[in-house]
Structure formats: structure tokens, C-alpha cells
Design a protein around this motif. Structure first.
Motif, short mmCIF file in Angstrom:
data_model
loop_
_atom_site.label_atom_id
_atom_site.label_comp_id
_atom_site.label_asym_id
_atom_site.label_seq_id
_atom_site.Cartn_x
_atom_site.Cartn_y
_atom_site.Cartn_z
N PHE A 1 44.80 40.65 43.69
CA PHE A 1 45.38 39.32 43.56
C PHE A 1 44.88 38.40 44.68
CE2 PHE A 1 48.90 36.26 44.25
CZ PHE A 1 48.93 35.68 43.00
N ASN A 2 44.84 38.92 45.90
CA ASN A 2 44.34 38.11 47.03
C ASN A 2 42.88 37.73 46.83
OD1 ASN A 2 46.73 37.99 48.43
ND2 ASN A 2 46.34 39.85 49.61
N SER A 3 42.07 38.65 46.35
CA SER A 3 40.66 38.35 46.06
C SER A 3 40.55 37.28 44.98
CB SER A 3 39.92 39.61 45.63
OG SER A 3 39.83 40.51 46.70
N LEU A 4 41.40 37.42 43.98
CA LEU A 4 41.42 36.45 42.88
C LEU A 4 41.77 35.06 43.41
CD1 LEU A 4 41.39 36.13 39.72
CD2 LEU A 4 43.85 36.51 39.83
N ILE A 5 42.79 34.96 44.24
CA ILE A 5 43.21 33.67 44.80
C ILE A 5 42.09 33.07 45.66
CG2 ILE A 5 44.83 32.55 46.40
CD1 ILE A 5 46.01 33.31 43.65
N LYS A 6 41.42 33.90 46.44
CA LYS A 6 40.32 33.41 47.27
C LYS A 6 39.20 32.83 46.39
CE LYS A 6 36.83 34.71 50.69
NZ LYS A 6 35.94 33.71 50.18
N THR A 7 38.87 33.52 45.32
CA THR A 7 37.83 33.03 44.41
C THR A 7 38.23 31.71 43.76
OG1 THR A 7 37.16 35.31 43.99
CG2 THR A 7 36.37 33.65 42.44
N ILE A 8 39.49 31.63 43.33
CA ILE A 8 39.99 30.38 42.74
C ILE A 8 39.89 29.24 43.76
CG2 ILE A 8 42.09 29.20 41.94
CD1 ILE A 8 42.88 31.89 40.60
N CYS A 9 40.33 29.50 44.98
CA CYS A 9 40.27 28.47 46.03
C CYS A 9 38.83 28.06 46.33
CB CYS A 9 40.95 28.97 47.31
SG CYS A 9 42.74 29.06 47.16
N ASP A 10 37.92 29.02 46.36
CA ASP A 10 36.51 28.70 46.62
C ASP A 10 35.95 27.76 45.55
OD1 ASP A 10 36.53 30.27 48.89
OD2 ASP A 10 35.48 31.97 47.96
N ILE A 11 36.24 28.06 44.30
CA ILE A 11 35.75 27.22 43.20
C ILE A 11 36.38 25.83 43.28
CG2 ILE A 11 35.73 26.88 40.69
CD1 ILE A 11 35.50 29.95 40.45
#
Length: 176
Positions: free
Chosen positions: A108-118
């Protein structure tokens, strides 16, 4: 070409075919003749290529196409990631206040980081800038109309506020 006059439409068709033929002059001439009924000479095509900056124009068009494709891919990815985020949130709710799933939390944390990056990349204007693209195309259209259809400019001017407002609304709704 000296002394000859060609329609703008024919020159634009030649440019489009030249791009489709990857800049191959011989193939462009054959395609223009066979598929469009336009018989041009090599010197004419070379002259147009230089005079109208076809290589730079093609590079700009390719860059815009790539930006559009990249942005569309980012938007599709972002939508899928947001859907996945929602599923994780629903899963975490089923665990209750004492339930811990470290692997799911890490994912979930990795997912949130990817969303924030985009989202940060889009907010920073890296990638396709829709408002800028809209304005550049509008400027081009006005210039084209000045040369080719000056009588149509008042009609465009009459509707420019509505056109811009509709575009902004589409942009806000994610449809532009």
C-alpha cells in the motif's frame, strides 16, 4: 516549381504523406501520385521541405504526440492505481483496529508513493501541458484564419469566450 502555384491543401497533403513515408522522398512522390493524384517533382518536394521547415515541424508534431501518449498512459495508470488503493483501503477496514498485515501495508505504501509521483509529475507540468497546447493551437488557428479566411475571424472572436470556458470545464472534468 518556378512560376507554378500550388494549393495549400496539396502542400499539406504532401507534408502528411512525407511524414507517413518517414521522410523518404521517392516513396512520398509515388504515394502522392498513386493515392492522391498529385504529380510533383523531386525539386518541388525538396523545396517545400526546406522552405516550410518540414523536419522541425515533424519533430514538434512527434514531440506533442509523444507527450499526449505519455499523459494518456499516466492517466490510465493513475486510474488503475487509485482503484487498487480503494481495494486496499477496503481490505484494511476488514482487518479491524488490531489487525496488521505488514505485506499489504508495504504494498500500500509503495502504491501511494507511485500515485504521488505521477500526480506530482502532472502538477509540475512534466509531460503534456493541455492549457499550453490549447493556446498554441488557438494561436495557430487565428494566424491561419488571418491568412486564409479573414472573414471568419469575427465569428471566432464572437465565440472565443464560450470556446475557452467550455475547454476549461472539460479540463476540470478530466475530458480535455
Amino acid at each position: 516549381m518556378k512560376g507554378k502555384s500550388y494549393k495549400v491543401e496539396n502542400r499539406e497533403t504532401a507534408f502528411t504523406v512525407w511524414r507517413e513515408c518517414s521522410g523518404n522522398i521517392e516513396l512520398t512522390l509515388r504515394t502522392l501520385r498513386d493515392q492522391h493524384g498529385l504529380s510533383l517533382t523531386k525539386p518541388t518536394l525538396y523545396d517545400w521541405k526546406e522552405k516550410f521547415g518540414w523536419e522541425n515541424r515533424a519533430a514538434r508534431a512527434d514531440a506533442v504526440s509523444q507527450e499526449v501518449a505519455d499523459n494518456a498512459a499516466d492517466n490510465l495508470m493513475l486510474k488503475a492505481l487509485l482503484d487498487q488503493k480503494k481495494k486496499y483501503e477496503q481490505y484494511f477496514e476488514t482487518l479491524g483496529p488490531t489487525g496488521i498485515d505488514t505485506q499489504a501495508t508495504y504494498a500500500f505504501n509503495s502504491l501511494i508513493k507511485t500515485i504521488c509521483d505521477i500526480q506530482n509529475r502532472q502538477a509540475a507540468g512534466v509531460g503534456f501541458d493541455r492549457p499550453k497546447f490549447f493556446l498554441e493551437n488557438l494561436q495557430w488557428l487565428v494566424g491561419w484564419m488571418k491568412k486564409n479566411d479573414p472573414e471568419g475571424l469575427p465569428l471566432l472572436a464572437r465565440h472565443i469566450d464560450k470556446l475557452t470556458a467550455d475547454y476549461k470545464m472539460e479540463l476540470m472534468n478530466g475530458n480535455a
